[in-house]
Write a protein that holds these residues in place. Structure first.
Motif, short mmCIF file in Angstrom:
data_model
loop_
_atom_site.label_atom_id
_atom_site.label_comp_id
_atom_site.label_asym_id
_atom_site.label_seq_id
_atom_site.Cartn_x
_atom_site.Cartn_y
_atom_site.Cartn_z
N LEU A 194 10.75 -15.86 -57.48
CA LEU A 194 10.01 -15.45 -56.35
C LEU A 194 10.77 -15.38 -55.04
N PRO A 195 11.32 -14.45 -54.40
CA PRO A 195 11.58 -13.59 -53.20
C PRO A 195 11.30 -14.61 -51.95
N LEU A 196 11.86 -15.48 -51.23
CA LEU A 196 11.94 -15.93 -50.28
C LEU A 196 11.20 -14.82 -49.41
N VAL A 230 0.59 -5.89 -50.83
CA VAL A 230 1.73 -5.01 -50.22
C VAL A 230 2.81 -6.42 -51.19
N SER A 231 3.58 -6.85 -50.91
CA SER A 231 4.41 -8.69 -51.79
C SER A 231 4.01 -9.87 -50.27
N HIS A 232 3.88 -10.65 -51.18
CA HIS A 232 4.21 -11.80 -50.81
C HIS A 232 4.71 -12.20 -48.99
N ALA A 233 5.93 -12.04 -49.46
CA ALA A 233 6.59 -11.85 -48.20
C ALA A 233 6.45 -11.22 -46.63
N SER A 234 6.22 -9.64 -47.32
CA SER A 234 5.02 -9.04 -46.75
C SER A 234 3.79 -9.13 -45.57
N ARG A 235 3.43 -10.23 -46.87
CA ARG A 235 2.00 -10.90 -46.31
C ARG A 235 2.20 -11.68 -45.27
N ARG A 236 2.88 -12.71 -45.40
CA ARG A 236 3.15 -13.55 -44.54
C ARG A 236 4.02 -12.86 -43.05
N PHE A 237 4.59 -12.25 -43.33
CA PHE A 237 5.05 -11.79 -41.91
C PHE A 237 3.94 -10.97 -41.03
N HIS A 238 3.51 -10.17 -41.84
CA HIS A 238 2.69 -9.71 -40.90
C HIS A 238 1.83 -10.57 -41.04
N LEU A 239 1.19 -11.37 -41.80
CA LEU A 239 -0.36 -12.30 -40.87
C LEU A 239 0.42 -13.08 -40.05
N TRP A 240 1.55 -13.02 -39.92
CA TRP A 240 2.01 -13.87 -38.87
C TRP A 240 2.01 -13.18 -37.69
N GLU A 241 2.74 -12.11 -37.87
CA GLU A 241 2.76 -10.88 -36.58
C GLU A 241 1.46 -10.27 -35.81
N GLN A 242 0.30 -10.11 -36.52
CA GLN A 242 -0.65 -9.25 -36.59
C GLN A 242 -1.94 -10.40 -36.74
N HIS A 243 -2.03 -11.10 -36.96
CA HIS A 243 -3.05 -12.13 -36.91
C HIS A 243 -2.59 -13.48 -36.47
N ARG A 244 -1.46 -14.18 -36.34
CA ARG A 244 -1.14 -15.09 -35.88
C ARG A 244 -1.50 -16.55 -36.87
N PHE A 245 -1.78 -16.16 -38.05
CA PHE A 245 -1.47 -17.59 -39.23
C PHE A 245 -0.07 -17.40 -39.92
N ASP A 246 -0.22 -18.65 -40.77
CA ASP A 246 0.68 -18.07 -41.71
C ASP A 246 0.19 -18.66 -43.79
N ILE A 247 0.34 -18.03 -44.08
CA ILE A 247 -0.04 -18.02 -45.15
C ILE A 247 0.56 -19.24 -46.30
N GLY A 248 1.92 -19.32 -45.75
CA GLY A 248 2.65 -20.71 -46.52
C GLY A 248 3.79 -19.65 -46.88
N ALA A 249 4.51 -20.67 -47.71
CA ALA A 249 5.90 -19.94 -48.13
C ALA A 249 4.99 -19.60 -49.97
N GLU A 305 4.50 -11.77 -58.68
CA GLU A 305 5.38 -11.91 -57.62
C GLU A 305 7.15 -11.69 -57.88
N LEU A 306 6.80 -11.84 -59.28
CA LEU A 306 8.30 -12.48 -59.95
C LEU A 306 9.13 -11.22 -60.06
N VAL A 307 10.58 -11.42 -59.18
CA VAL A 307 10.76 -10.26 -59.05
C VAL A 307 12.77 -10.66 -60.03
N GLY A 308 12.77 -9.97 -61.18
CA GLY A 308 13.85 -10.67 -61.48
C GLY A 308 13.70 -12.02 -62.04
N PHE A 309 12.58 -12.71 -62.18
CA PHE A 309 11.69 -14.31 -62.81
C PHE A 309 12.23 -14.56 -61.83
#
Length: 513
Positions: free
Chosen positions: A317-319, A282-301, A311-315
């Motif tokens: 990086l999504p928030l 999945v995309s970075h935004a989903s990884r960050r959200f789900h890893l926090w939700e499920q495993h309580r660690f933040d991979i950062g922005a 990961e680029l969308v239209g050149f």
């Protein structure tokens, strides 16, 4: 969503009857409707993004880098079924400091771990965020007392929570404990019932003290940090997460009750061994959200340099946020549409197994293939990135759908030829994106190489001139396509040989030795 021409007409007219043409048009209509319906289900988000909470420490990218100093760690745990050439250390800059590193250089496909889960999740927790139900499930286990003692060494350890020294690691743990206390503030009665149950069963901490509210919250945090989809493991849990891991964990099956971990890249001595904690790409935004939700660690922005362009969308990086997913983002819509269609593919595939002569089911398969092809086109158009990592899921879904349609015993030869050409157009770019994400030796590339080789071989024998109409980059002659078929078949054989089915044999030798 713009309507496109029927993909079945891509390579000329079908030899079927007018009734068949009408059926084709109906399938095309259904396919567009399926994609639109799936997309509609992803357009209900409010698009609000939040910034990370103060005090959250971002976890560094755990990509393959050797560590200079080694401090070995030996928790009082039972040995797994098999432990390969790696050792457990407590000197890593992430994962609570603990994790496995390679003892020597390892080749792709090396078996490093076989382990049975110490706990399988209760039905009500499967596929969901772990809650207090899972803590109670452990206390109800026949080996509950030993489990509680073993889990004292999970991150965060009981000692670290009880004797916090104020360093950055403890501050992070204290923040996580506070978050869970807040999340479960209305469940005090449930926590007290868990404590009372433990007291009734005589389940104590290793120091012979009764379980406290802090112990229950710590156990829940341990499960969030370390629990995996197929259950709770001692040694597998010590493999840290990486967005591009160098190992893969194969789930237990009815025939194999243990998880199998193998390397997927060349790994150098002292390099950390990593897996992905998520079941899909999945995309970075989903990884960050789900890893926090499920495993309580933040991979950062920030995204690792190796993945940035994917990961680029239209050149851009999504928030991303640990608190909320932007359901209206392009990546979120694509991920949810893929999930909907994968579920439909699975259901249809199962129905076909039980009723292989049902023509309506085969029509559904063909409509699904067209839908997934349209999804690939729209995803590419919306992502504006020919090698975005989400294309792996989209292209793989179409490839699987093509494989399913090929099983139709009544598929006309002209339709089969067109299907094989579409399969080639999907498999070729899929290999490029897969290799960029996984590396050239990952086991998933083997099946893609095989699908491409088999499709090329059949089209070369039936109508080689059709291949020239595909206009794939660098392939301008039938001979070039024949060379690609040979190369893909050899790559399939090479990668397959890296992953021998020898786990049972190795496990037997390990247990007998």
């Amino acid at each position: 969503m713009e309507e496109e021409d029927d993909p079945f007409g891509m390579f000329g007219e079908d030899d079927s009857s007018r009734d068949s043409d009408m059926a084709e048009n109906e399938r095309s209509r259904i396919s567009r409707s399926m994609v639109e319906t799936a997309n509609q289900k992803t357009r209900n988000g409010n698009g609000i993004l939040s910034t990370p909470s103060k005090g959250v420490v971002s976890v560094a990218d755990t990509s393959s880098r050797s560590i200079s100093s080694v401090c070995e760690w030996s928790p009082p745990w039972p040995k797994p079924v098999y432990l390969g050439p790696m050792k457990l250390v407590k000197s890593l800059p992430y994962g609570g400091g603990r994790g496995y590193i390679a003892e020597r250089d390892l080749e792709p496909g090396t078996l490093v771990l076989l382990e049975e889960p110490i706990v399988a999740w209760p039905t009500e927790q499967l596929g969901r965020k772990l809650t207090l139900i899972s803590v109670l499930h452990i206390l109800r286990h026949s080996n509950a007392q030993a489990l509680i003692h073993q889990l004292e060494h999970y991150h965060p350890t009981k000692r670290a929570v009880d004797e916090g020294n104020g360093d950055s690691d403890h501050i992070q743990v204290a923040n996580m404990m506070a978050v869970l206390r807040q999340d479960n503030s209305e469940k005090e009665n449930e926590i007290l019932e868990i404590i009372q149950y433990a007291s009734l069963k005589g389940i104590l901490n290793r120091d012979r003290s009764d379980l406290s509210c802090t112990d229950v919250i710590r156990l829940l945090l341990c499960l969030r940090y370390n629990g995996l989809e197929s259950g709770l493991y001692l040694h597998v849990a010590m493999l840290n997460h990486a967005d591009q891991p160098n190992c893969v964990k194969f789930l237990p099956t009815p025939e194999k009750k243990y998880s199998e971990v193998r390397t997927t890249r060349v790994i150098r001595a002292r390099e950390p061994l990593t897996i992905s904690y998520l079941p899909s790409i999945v995309s970075h935004a989903s990884r960050r959200f789900h890893l926090w939700e499920q495993h309580r660690f933040d991979i950062g922005a920030n995204v690792s340099p190796q993945l940035y362009e994917m990961e680029l969308v239209g050149f851009q990086l999504p928030l991303s946020s640990i608190k909320e997913l932007d359901d209206d983002a392009v990546t979120s819509r694509i991920e949810r549409t893929v999930a909907e269609m994968v579920e439909l593919y699975t259901e249809t595939s199962e129905q076909i197994k039980g009723n292989p002569n049902n023509s309506e089911l085969w029509d559904s398969c063909k409509a699904l293939e067209q839908s997934s092809l349209q999804l690939c086109s729209e995803a590419l158009d919306q992502l504006q990135n020919n090698h975005h990592l989400l294309l792996i899921a989209c292209l793989q879904l179409h490839l699987d759908s093509c494989d399913l349609v090929q099983r139709d015993p009544c598929l006309p030869s002209s339709q089969r030829l067109s299907l094989l050409c579409r399969l080639i157009l999907t498999a070729h770019p899929l290999l490029a994106v897969q290799e960029r994400f996984h590396g050239p030796d990952h086991f998933e590339l083997a099946s893609t190489h095989l699908d491409l080789a088999q499709a090329l071989e059949e089209v070369l024998s039936l109508s080689p001139k059709q291949l020239l109409l595909l206009q794939l980059d660098g392939l301008s002659s039938v001979g070039a396509y024949a060379a690609l078929e040979y190369k893909s078949r050899k790559e399939f054989e090479r990668i397959k040989s890296l992953y021998p089915h020898d786990a049972e044999k190795i496990a037997g030798h390990s247990q007998n030795g």
